[in-house]
Design an enzyme around this catalytic site. Structure first.
Site, PDB file in Angstrom:
ATOM      1  N   HIS A  54      45.900  44.769  37.137  1.00 40.13           N
ATOM      2  CA  HIS A  54      46.043  46.161  37.550  1.00 40.13           C
ATOM      3  C   HIS A  54      45.234  47.049  36.592  1.00 40.13           C
ATOM      4  CE1 HIS A  54      50.083  45.632  39.894  1.00 40.13           C
ATOM      5  NE2 HIS A  54      49.079  44.968  40.430  1.00 40.13           N
ATOM      6  N   GLU A  56      45.981  49.509  34.558  1.00 42.43           N
ATOM      7  CA  GLU A  56      46.480  49.743  33.194  1.00 42.43           C
ATOM      8  C   GLU A  56      46.192  48.546  32.300  1.00 42.43           C
ATOM      9  OE1 GLU A  56      47.951  49.961  36.056  1.00 42.43           O
ATOM     10  OE2 GLU A  56      49.579  51.410  36.123  1.00 42.43           O
ATOM     11  N   CYS A  88      53.024  46.662  34.516  1.00 37.63           N
ATOM     12  CA  CYS A  88      52.142  47.506  33.692  1.00 37.63           C
ATOM     13  C   CYS A  88      52.960  48.350  32.724  1.00 37.63           C
ATOM     14  CB  CYS A  88      51.302  48.410  34.586  1.00 37.63           C
ATOM     15  SG  CYS A  88      50.076  47.481  35.509  1.00 37.63           S
ATOM     16  N   MET A 167      24.285  55.232  77.777  1.00 42.78           N
ATOM     17  CA  MET A 167      23.755  55.576  79.101  1.00 42.78           C
ATOM     18  C   MET A 167      24.681  54.958  80.161  1.00 42.78           C
ATOM     19  SD  MET A 167      21.383  57.283  77.856  1.00 42.78           S
ATOM     20  CE  MET A 167      20.726  57.953  79.370  1.00 42.78           C
TER      21      MET A 167
HETATM   22  C1  AOF Z   1      49.841  49.456  39.046  1.00 43.41           C
HETATM   23  N1  AOF Z   1      48.518  49.499  38.771  1.00 43.41           N
HETATM   24  O1  AOF Z   1      46.380  49.206  39.351  1.00 43.41           O
HETATM   25  C2  AOF Z   1      47.998  48.912  41.012  1.00 43.41           C
HETATM   26  C3  AOF Z   1      49.393  48.939  41.303  1.00 43.41           C
HETATM   27  O2  AOF Z   1      51.248  41.868  43.549  1.00 43.41           O
HETATM   28  P1  AOF Z   1      50.840  42.723  42.415  1.00 43.41           P
HETATM   29  O3  AOF Z   1      51.437  42.315  41.096  1.00 43.41           O
HETATM   30  O4  AOF Z   1      49.343  42.858  42.301  1.00 43.41           O
HETATM   31  O5  AOF Z   1      51.444  44.195  42.702  1.00 43.41           O
HETATM   32  C4  AOF Z   1      51.022  44.942  43.791  1.00 43.41           C
HETATM   33  C5  AOF Z   1      51.728  46.288  43.815  1.00 43.41           C
HETATM   34  O6  AOF Z   1      51.499  46.979  42.580  1.00 43.41           O
HETATM   35  C6  AOF Z   1      51.199  47.228  44.890  1.00 43.41           C
HETATM   36  O7  AOF Z   1      51.877  47.052  46.117  1.00 43.41           O
HETATM   37  C7  AOF Z   1      51.504  48.588  44.292  1.00 43.41           C
HETATM   38  O8  AOF Z   1      52.863  48.930  44.457  1.00 43.41           O
HETATM   39  C8  AOF Z   1      51.249  48.360  42.825  1.00 43.41           C
HETATM   40  N2  AOF Z   1      49.843  48.651  42.546  1.00 43.41           N
HETATM   41  N3  AOF Z   1      50.270  49.244  40.305  1.00 43.41           N
HETATM   42  O9  AOF Z   1      50.666  49.603  38.141  1.00 43.41           O
HETATM   43  C9  AOF Z   1      47.583  49.214  39.682  1.00 43.41           C
HETATM   44  N4  AOF Z   1      47.075  48.607  41.953  1.00 43.41           N
HETATM   45 ZN    ZN Z   2      50.808  47.338  37.591  1.00 42.59          ZN
END
Ligand code: AOF
Ligand code: ZN
Length: 373
Positions: A54, A56, A88, A167
């Site tokens: 993700h 973070e 995160c 057309m």
């Molecule tokens: C964050 N930071 O950059 C994103 C988040 O299956 P996982 O572990 O990849 O989790 C997916 C979920 O995490 C997604 O549905 C959304 O709720 C969250 N996305 N969260 O802290 C991120 N992309």
């Molecule tokens: Zn996350």
């Protein structure tokens, strides 16, 4: 909540960073994270493709200094659940971050406020709501799916200045110029699904693929993802050798329940056949969209003829229309953009709101959203 000019600047940077990930993260939202220490950026990063880090966690990996006591600007509430990656929130706490500024809360019920609670419980100052609308726009499809169980639906169409899309013979190559057609490639690249109807497949044998490179799409270092193709084909008339079935991505064909003819041939072609609702001899559009959302589809781009696009509009299932207008007149025998012939009075007109317009090459690009009652 009041935010400083510096807060605004760093959140803007986080949103710009997130935009670079729009094509690559689905079904995850594209998130940006900027870590600031003593008013200097220690790292800026975005979400990696699903299953990988993700935003973070990626930012904390990239930091070029000690971030103890620093601030993290994140476009979406940090997750607090063990999904494909660890929470995160824990990574931010472990790094000694003192303040977290969030644009939008995560609508995912697994997170939804619990990320903020976890950070606060660890003594971190958390503020939210900064540039929220801009952050939400980056992930409009993810938000819609989480909040309504339906994907965001965008109709893309090209027409002449007199509102014609082909057309009378069906000839439609090309209405708009190369620049506008290149722009469509970018729309495809960010979509999870390209949705079309059997008439378009039979008439044009389109491939509906992304044919731009990673660098042309500003996603250097990441694979160009091909969206799934979805065909609405009540009587399974799709030819087994249709280009749209392709091998580079999934192709789903929705059909009516009782159809047997062509079934096995199409199954062996690699397409996934999906039966429409039990007992129905036609395809219910809303249930198609629901079942795409259940497959974690956030954004659907409709590239289809007037029958399908108009049916979606009549059922109020369309979130946005992106229209390319070419400076030519194709005449009144040519086919109109939509088939909304049941509208007889001004009162019944479908009301839209223009949200953006610009010139692309010789053509105009207009964005509009339907205003449903
Ligand atoms: C964050 N930071 O950059 C994103 C988040 O299956 P996982 O572990 O990849 O989790 C997916 C979920 O995490 C997604 O549905 C959304 O709720 C969250 N996305 N969260 O802290 C991120 N992309
Ligand atoms: Zn996350």
């Amino acid at each position: 909540m009041s935010f400083s000019t510096a807060d605004q600047k760093y959140m803007s940077l986080a949103i710009d960073t997130a935009r670079h990930a729009i094509n690559i993260t689905t079904p995850n939202p594209a998130v940006g994270c900027v870590i600031v220490v003593n008013d200097e950026v220690a790292a800026a990063a975005h979400t990696l493709p699903a299953g990988d880090l993700h935003a973070e966690a990626q930012a904390l990996l990239k930091v070029d200094r000690d971030v103890l006591g620093g601030t993290a600007y994140v476009t979406l509430e940090p997750c607090c659940h063990h999904g494909k990656t660890p929470p995160c929130t824990e990574a931010l706490i472990a790094a000694g971050i003192k303040r977290v500024v969030i644009a939008q809360l995560d609508p995912n019920p697994l997170v939804a406020g619990k990320g903020v609670d976890a950070l606060r419980a660890a003594g971190i100052d958390v503020e939210q709501g900064l540039l929220a609308d801009q952050a939400m726009e980056v992930n409009a499809g993810f938000f819609k799916r989480m909040q309504t169980g339906l994907p965001k639906v965008t109709i893309k169409a090209a027409m002449s200045m007199d509102g014609r899309t082909a057309m009378a013979s069906g000839e439609s190559k090309w209405i708009t110029g190369p620049d506008a057609r290149q722009d469509v490639q970018k729309l495809r690249a960010r979509s999870c699904v390209i949705l079309t109807g059997i008439d378009t497949v039979l008439a044009d044998d389109p491939s509906m693929t992304v044919r731009m490179s990673a660098s042309e799409l500003s996603q250097e270092g990441f694979v160009v993802r091909q969206p799934w193709r979805v065909i609405l084909d009540t009587h399974l008339r799709t030819p087994a050798n249709a280009k749209i079935i392709g091998e580079d991505s999934r192709c789903l064909i929705f059909h009516a329940q009782q159809v047997q003819e062509n079934l096995e041939v199409l199954q062996s072609s690699g397409a996934d056949l999906v039966t429409a609702l039990k007992g129905k001899d036609s395809i219910d559009l809303k249930s198609v969209l629901t079942s795409l959302a259940e497959r974690e589809i956030n954004e659907v781009l409709v590239e289809a003829g007037a029958t399908l696009t108009s049916a979606l509009l009549k059922q109020e299932l369309v979130d946005e229309i992106i229209l390319y207008i070419a400076p030519k007149l194709m005449g009144s025998q040519a086919r109109p953009l939509f088939d909304l012939s049941s509208i007889a009075s001004m009162q019944e007109a479908v009301e839209l709101e223009f949200t953006d317009f610009k010139q692309i090459g010789d053509d105009l690009k207009i964005r509009a959203i339907p205003k449903y009652s």
